[in-house]
Motif scaffolding. Structure first.
Motif, PDB file in Angstrom:
ATOM      1  N   GLY A  34       8.867 -14.906   3.676  1.00 30.83           N
ATOM      2  CA  GLY A  34      10.238 -15.165   4.094  1.00 30.83           C
ATOM      3  C   GLY A  34      11.215 -15.321   2.947  1.00 30.83           C
ATOM      4  N   ARG A  35      10.710 -15.428   1.714  1.00 28.62           N
ATOM      5  CA  ARG A  35      11.598 -15.561   0.554  1.00 28.62           C
ATOM      6  C   ARG A  35      11.488 -14.376  -0.405  1.00 28.62           C
ATOM      7  NH1 ARG A  35      10.860 -19.523  -3.069  1.00 28.62           N
ATOM      8  NH2 ARG A  35       8.599 -19.656  -2.749  1.00 28.62           N
ATOM      9  N   PHE A  36      10.299 -13.831  -0.552  1.00 29.76           N
ATOM     10  CA  PHE A  36      10.066 -12.712  -1.468  1.00 29.76           C
ATOM     11  C   PHE A  36       9.818 -11.436  -0.665  1.00 29.76           C
ATOM     12  CE2 PHE A  36       8.095 -15.338  -5.212  1.00 29.76           C
ATOM     13  CZ  PHE A  36       9.227 -16.160  -5.198  1.00 29.76           C
ATOM     14  N   THR A  37      10.247 -10.308  -1.219  1.00 28.09           N
ATOM     15  CA  THR A  37      10.029  -9.016  -0.575  1.00 28.09           C
ATOM     16  C   THR A  37       9.561  -8.004  -1.604  1.00 28.09           C
ATOM     17  OG1 THR A  37      11.809  -9.474   1.023  1.00 28.09           O
ATOM     18  CG2 THR A  37      11.063  -7.191   0.815  1.00 28.09           C
ATOM     19  N   ILE A  38       8.439  -7.342  -1.298  1.00 28.06           N
ATOM     20  CA  ILE A  38       7.932  -6.281  -2.163  1.00 28.06           C
ATOM     21  C   ILE A  38       8.372  -4.934  -1.588  1.00 28.06           C
ATOM     22  CG2 ILE A  38       5.700  -6.146  -0.961  1.00 28.06           C
ATOM     23  CD1 ILE A  38       4.405  -5.590  -3.710  1.00 28.06           C
ATOM     24  N   SER A  39       8.728  -4.015  -2.486  1.00 29.62           N
ATOM     25  CA  SER A  39       9.130  -2.691  -2.047  1.00 29.62           C
ATOM     26  C   SER A  39       8.740  -1.669  -3.106  1.00 29.62           C
ATOM     27  CB  SER A  39      10.637  -2.631  -1.768  1.00 29.62           C
ATOM     28  OG  SER A  39      11.370  -2.915  -2.942  1.00 29.62           O
TER      29      SER A  39
ATOM     30  N   THR B 114       0.833  -1.196   0.000  1.00 32.65           N
ATOM     31  CA  THR B 114       0.000   0.000   0.000  1.00 32.65           C
ATOM     32  C   THR B 114       0.871   1.250   0.000  1.00 32.65           C
ATOM     33  OG1 THR B 114      -0.105   0.337   2.393  1.00 32.65           O
ATOM     34  CG2 THR B 114      -1.633  -1.274   1.455  1.00 32.65           C
ATOM     35  N   ARG B 115       0.260   2.407  -0.230  1.00 32.90           N
ATOM     36  CA  ARG B 115       1.015   3.660  -0.228  1.00 32.90           C
ATOM     37  C   ARG B 115       1.560   3.971   1.152  1.00 32.90           C
ATOM     38  NH1 ARG B 115      -4.168   6.064  -1.061  1.00 32.90           N
ATOM     39  NH2 ARG B 115      -3.611   6.652  -3.193  1.00 32.90           N
ATOM     40  N   MET B 116       0.988   3.379   2.196  1.00 32.31           N
ATOM     41  CA  MET B 116       1.472   3.585   3.563  1.00 32.31           C
ATOM     42  C   MET B 116       2.550   2.583   3.938  1.00 32.31           C
ATOM     43  SD  MET B 116      -0.178   6.194   4.134  1.00 32.31           S
ATOM     44  CE  MET B 116       0.378   6.480   5.819  1.00 32.31           C
ATOM     45  N   GLY B 117       2.914   1.705   2.984  1.00 32.40           N
ATOM     46  CA  GLY B 117       4.001   0.773   3.232  1.00 32.40           C
ATOM     47  C   GLY B 117       3.585  -0.564   3.824  1.00 32.40           C
ATOM     48  N   ARG B 118       2.276  -0.791   3.947  1.00 33.11           N
ATOM     49  CA  ARG B 118       1.831  -2.082   4.457  1.00 33.11           C
ATOM     50  C   ARG B 118       1.974  -3.129   3.360  1.00 33.11           C
ATOM     51  NH1 ARG B 118      -3.689   0.018   7.370  1.00 33.11           N
ATOM     52  NH2 ARG B 118      -2.699   1.082   9.120  1.00 33.11           N
ATOM     53  N   THR B 119       2.431  -4.302   3.749  1.00 34.09           N
ATOM     54  CA  THR B 119       2.653  -5.377   2.785  1.00 34.09           C
ATOM     55  C   THR B 119       1.912  -6.639   3.208  1.00 34.09           C
ATOM     56  OG1 THR B 119       4.667  -6.070   3.928  1.00 34.09           O
ATOM     57  CG2 THR B 119       4.920  -4.507   2.118  1.00 34.09           C
ATOM     58  N   THR B 120       1.523  -7.416   2.212  1.00 31.31           N
ATOM     59  CA  THR B 120       0.938  -8.734   2.447  1.00 31.31           C
ATOM     60  C   THR B 120       1.617  -9.709   1.504  1.00 31.31           C
ATOM     61  OG1 THR B 120      -0.834  -8.359   0.845  1.00 31.31           O
ATOM     62  CG2 THR B 120      -1.313  -7.809   3.134  1.00 31.31           C
ATOM     63  N   TYR B 121       1.698 -10.967   1.923  1.00 30.96           N
ATOM     64  CA  TYR B 121       2.345 -11.999   1.134  1.00 30.96           C
ATOM     65  C   TYR B 121       1.513 -13.280   1.151  1.00 30.96           C
ATOM     66  CZ  TYR B 121       6.512  -9.062   1.415  1.00 30.96           C
ATOM     67  OH  TYR B 121       7.398  -8.014   1.329  1.00 30.96           O
ATOM     68  N   ALA B 122       1.586 -13.999   0.039  1.00 31.14           N
ATOM     69  CA  ALA B 122       1.039 -15.345   0.023  1.00 31.14           C
ATOM     70  C   ALA B 122       1.916 -16.237   0.905  1.00 31.14           C
ATOM     71  CB  ALA B 122       1.017 -15.885  -1.407  1.00 31.14           C
ATOM     72  N   ASP B 123       1.288 -17.223   1.542  1.00 26.75           N
ATOM     73  CA  ASP B 123       2.039 -18.108   2.435  1.00 26.75           C
ATOM     74  C   ASP B 123       3.201 -18.792   1.712  1.00 26.75           C
ATOM     75  OD1 ASP B 123      -0.847 -19.267   4.367  1.00 26.75           O
ATOM     76  OD2 ASP B 123       0.418 -17.474   4.548  1.00 26.75           O
ATOM     77  N   SER B 124       3.016 -19.084   0.430  1.00 31.45           N
ATOM     78  CA  SER B 124       4.018 -19.834  -0.323  1.00 31.45           C
ATOM     79  C   SER B 124       5.321 -19.061  -0.532  1.00 31.45           C
ATOM     80  CB  SER B 124       3.455 -20.248  -1.680  1.00 31.45           C
ATOM     81  OG  SER B 124       3.061 -19.106  -2.419  1.00 31.45           O
ATOM     82  N   VAL B 125       5.290 -17.733  -0.339  1.00 29.23           N
ATOM     83  CA  VAL B 125       6.491 -16.935  -0.604  1.00 29.23           C
ATOM     84  C   VAL B 125       6.976 -16.172   0.622  1.00 29.23           C
ATOM     85  CG1 VAL B 125       5.793 -16.702  -3.007  1.00 29.23           C
ATOM     86  CG2 VAL B 125       5.288 -14.841  -1.399  1.00 29.23           C
TER      87      VAL B 125
ATOM     88  N   ASN C   2      14.083 -14.488  -3.531  1.00 33.63           N
ATOM     89  CA  ASN C   2      15.232 -15.219  -3.013  1.00 33.63           C
ATOM     90  C   ASN C   2      14.868 -16.675  -2.795  1.00 33.63           C
ATOM     91  OD1 ASN C   2      16.761 -12.819  -2.895  1.00 33.63           O
ATOM     92  ND2 ASN C   2      16.102 -12.388  -0.801  1.00 33.63           N
ATOM     93  N   SER C   3      15.880 -17.498  -2.677  1.00 37.70           N
ATOM     94  CA  SER C   3      15.683 -18.938  -2.412  1.00 37.70           C
ATOM     95  C   SER C   3      14.662 -19.528  -3.374  1.00 37.70           C
ATOM     96  CB  SER C   3      15.243 -19.146  -0.962  1.00 37.70           C
ATOM     97  OG  SER C   3      16.189 -18.611  -0.059  1.00 37.70           O
ATOM     98  N   LEU C   4      14.847 -19.270  -4.638  1.00 36.49           N
ATOM     99  CA  LEU C   4      13.860 -19.684  -5.638  1.00 36.49           C
ATOM    100  C   LEU C   4      13.790 -21.200  -5.768  1.00 36.49           C
ATOM    101  CD1 LEU C   4      14.464 -16.871  -8.207  1.00 36.49           C
ATOM    102  CD2 LEU C   4      12.233 -17.493  -7.258  1.00 36.49           C
ATOM    103  N   LYS C   5      12.585 -21.667  -6.035  1.00 37.18           N
ATOM    104  CA  LYS C   5      12.305 -23.095  -6.181  1.00 37.18           C
ATOM    105  C   LYS C   5      11.708 -23.330  -7.567  1.00 37.18           C
ATOM    106  CE  LYS C   5      10.883 -23.231  -1.299  1.00 37.18           C
ATOM    107  NZ  LYS C   5       9.775 -23.570  -0.368  1.00 37.18           N
TER     108      LYS C   5
END
Length: 113
Positions: A65-70, A52-63, A83-86
């Protein structure tokens, strides 16, 4: 209408990393929430991460700890660090503005040895 252009995909070995970019044609602060989605062959398109524009992030469980949105508000670009791609991360990755019809053209990520 806002346009989104993804880049940064490619072929990478298991355990490797990539950084995807989503460049917007408008100010992303004004756009608000932007997300990354992916679609593997024969499967539905799923949400991977949102920011979000306020910097809140959400992730799917499958990613988690490995993926980061910025976001870079100056460059009007949203990034996805993978990271740690499968092998199961292999898919076309898209950026999207939720609750609109705005999608990028996608960038292919292939994880294979």
């Amino acid at each position: 209408q806002v346009q989104l252009v993804e880049s940064g995909g490619g072929l990478v070995q298991p355990g490797g990393s990539l950084r995807l970019s989503c460049a917007a044609s408008a100010k992303i602060f004004e756009i608000g929430t932007i997300g990354w989605y992916r679609q593997a062959p024969g499967k539905q398109r799923d949400m991977i991460a949102t920011s979000t524009r306020m910097g809140r992030t959400t992730y799917a469980d499958s990613v988690k700890g490995r993926f980061t949105i910025s976001r870079d508000e100056i460059k009007n670009t949203v990034y996805l660090q993978l990271n740690s791609l499968k092998p199961e991360d292999t898919a076309v990755y898209y950026c999207h503005i939720p609750e609109t019809t705005v999608w990028g053209q996608g960038t292919q990520v292939t994880v294979s040895s």
